[in-house]
Design an enzyme around this catalytic site. Structure first.
Site, PDB file in Angstrom:
ATOM      1  N   CYS A   1       0.841  -1.205   0.000  1.00  0.00           N
ATOM      2  CA  CYS A   1       0.000   0.000   0.000  1.00  0.00           C
ATOM      3  C   CYS A   1       0.872   1.250   0.000  1.00  0.00           C
ATOM      4  O   CYS A   1       1.404   1.648   1.030  1.00  0.00           O
ATOM      5  CB  CYS A   1      -0.932  -0.004   1.215  1.00  0.00           C
ATOM      6  SG  CYS A   1      -1.980   1.454   1.312  1.00  0.00           S
TER       7      CYS A   1
ATOM      8  N   CYS B   1      -0.280   4.133   2.182  1.00  0.00           N
ATOM      9  CA  CYS B   1      -0.160   3.892   3.632  1.00  0.00           C
ATOM     10  C   CYS B   1       1.282   4.060   4.101  1.00  0.00           C
ATOM     11  O   CYS B   1       1.546   4.649   5.138  1.00  0.00           O
ATOM     12  CB  CYS B   1      -0.602   2.477   3.998  1.00  0.00           C
ATOM     13  SG  CYS B   1      -2.173   2.000   3.316  1.00  0.00           S
ATOM     14  N   ASP B   2       2.221   3.499   3.361  1.00  0.00           N
ATOM     15  CA  ASP B   2       3.599   3.429   3.842  1.00  0.00           C
ATOM     16  C   ASP B   2       4.551   4.376   3.122  1.00  0.00           C
ATOM     17  O   ASP B   2       5.671   4.599   3.574  1.00  0.00           O
ATOM     18  CB  ASP B   2       4.119   1.988   3.694  1.00  0.00           C
ATOM     19  CG  ASP B   2       3.243   0.997   4.448  1.00  0.00           C
ATOM     20  OD1 ASP B   2       2.723   1.377   5.510  1.00  0.00           O
ATOM     21  OD2 ASP B   2       3.065  -0.140   3.981  1.00  0.00           O
TER      22      ASP B   2
END
Lengths: 109, 326
Positions: free
Chosen positions: B136, B139-140
């Protein structure tokens, strides 16, 4: 009130402070959703353990040197400092019960 | 062991919407999810979720999570790998076990775990998960400021991820096993213009290497057969997603595509049967409900929670459950 730590006061509020009381450091970011689940749990526990531990928070977006220094590749990342050293840490939003067990194993209950 | 009224598996639009509804009905609710957000969080812009003229997927799901927490839901980040049905004295309970070794009991279940990102199958891929390997980018990605990252894939999600990362990372490699892309031309053109993006086409990743963290990738060029080692700090795998319903197939009926079959009330069925399965409900992309949309997932999530509430309180409604066959 939980102290927000930055690169400038980390030495004083974490490293030096952990000589007198264990310091729990919550490395988080505003964009990290598990962090938002974890933070209230940590705050609740820290309130309960007032006088036994101190909880501080580090926003990783504002502290890239600390991120680099401690090799943080995933957040939430929680480290317990004693006498200026990391004694243990965990990554991820653990359930409340497990955080209590983790602290208990480190002699904090 | 903790007994919950309802355990919801999945933490995106369907699961979190279920959690909000279940909590508002005073059900003791646990959400177990690998990550919050699922596919919805990856959408850079959402313009069809009513109430928001335009919102980033991640921001929308953050609101879902905030609302679920505020309603009283407990959320844990873990992967469910088995569910057992325990019948005692006509009462049904479900024993849910996770890959981290946690165990929970529930009086009812809502299956809302959508689709799972596909794994690459490279050596050591799992070992470095969360230590450089990610599924993701939104997300990261922010953790890779000024670092070298690779994105693997040739579809829209890969191109989107590479575009997003090009604004954060120092260098982005786009690794794709073919020469052609299955992505919007406009986004691809935009990516080609980025100075810090390099395309490695006809290439596959054979191995992920590092010590504690990811350090490099072993790449094979399929045309020349040549192998090389590419230094990088992050690997974002964006090769699509798949249904992973094998771990519930002993409990509920699935269709030929592996989707969980539900009726109009989000009830499930016994495997290979037309009989409604008590206590297990399903919502969102994991089901055979058509139209894979956030608003549909959220809507069916709400239905599943209300149905779980009715089940737990033995409330009979006047609809017959077997509406599907006349």
């Amino acid at each position: 009130m939980i102290v927000e730590i930055n690169e400038e006061n980390f030495e004083k509020e974490v490293i030096k402070k952990s000589d007198s009381i264990p310091v729990l450091v919550d490395f988080y970011a505003n964009w990290c959703m598990p962090c938002r689940v974890l933070s209230p749990i940590l705050e609740k526990i820290a309130k309960e353990f007032e006088g036994k531990i101190v909880l501080v928070k580090v926003n990783v977006d504002k502290a890239s040197k600390l991120v680099e220094k401690y090799g943080i590749m995933g957040i939430p990342n929680v480290k317990l400092f004693k006498n200026g050293e990391i004694v243990d840490e965990f990554v991820g939003a653990l359930p409340e019960e497990e955080i209590r067990d983790w602290l208990k194993n480190l002699g904090i209950e | 062991m903790e007994l919950y009224d309802v355990i919801i598996i999945g933490g995106s639009s369907a699961g979190l919407s279920s959690a909000i509804y279940a909590c508002r009905r005073n059900l003791k609710t646990l959400v177990i999810t690998k990550e919050v957000g699922g596919q919805a969080a990856e959408a850079s812009k959402i313009e069809n979720y009513p109430g928001f003229l335009e919102i980033a997927g991640k921001e929308l799901i953050e609101k879902f999570q905030e609302q679920a927490l505020k309603a009283g839901a407990q959320i844990i980040f873990d992967e469910v790998n088995s569910i057992e049905e325990i019948v005692k004295a006509e009462k049904i309970e479900f024993l849910v076990k996770t890959s981290a070794g946690r165990e929970f009991l529930a009086r009812s279940l809502i299956l809302a775990f959508g689709k799972t990102p596909k794994k690459l199958g490279a050596k050591n891929e799992e070992k470095f998960l969360g230590k450089g390997v990610s599924y993701c980018a939104v997300c990261d990605g922010p953790l890779f400021k000024n670092k070298i990252v690779s994105v693997v894939g040739g579809g829209n999600s890969a191109i989107d991820a590479a575009l997003y990362l090009s604004s954060i990372a120092k260098k982005v490699y786009l690794i794709h096993r073919r020469e052609e892309f299955k992505a919007f031309e406009k986004n691809l053109e935009e990516l080609k213009k980025k100075e810090n993006v390099e395309f490695l086409l006809n290439c596959i990743i054979k191995e992920v290497k590092g010590d504690e963290f990811l350090k490099s990738l072993v790449i094979e060029n399929l045309k020349t057969g040549e192998e090389m080692e590419l230094e990088c700090d992050g690997l974002f795998i964006e090769i699509g997603s798949e249904l992973k319903t094998d771990f519930v197939k002993h409990l509920v009926k699935t269709d030929e595509n592996g989707q969980i079959v539900v009726n109009l009330r989000c009830q499930t069925f016994y495997p290979n049967s037309e009989e409604v399965r008590p206590g297990i409900f399903a919502a969102g992309d994991v089901t055979n409900i058509p139209y894979k949309q956030i608003v549909v997932s959220a809507g069916t999530g709400a239905m599943a929670a209300l149905e779980a509430y009715n089940y737990l309180h033995e409330i009979k409604t006047k609809f017959s459950a077997d509406w599907e066959h006349k």
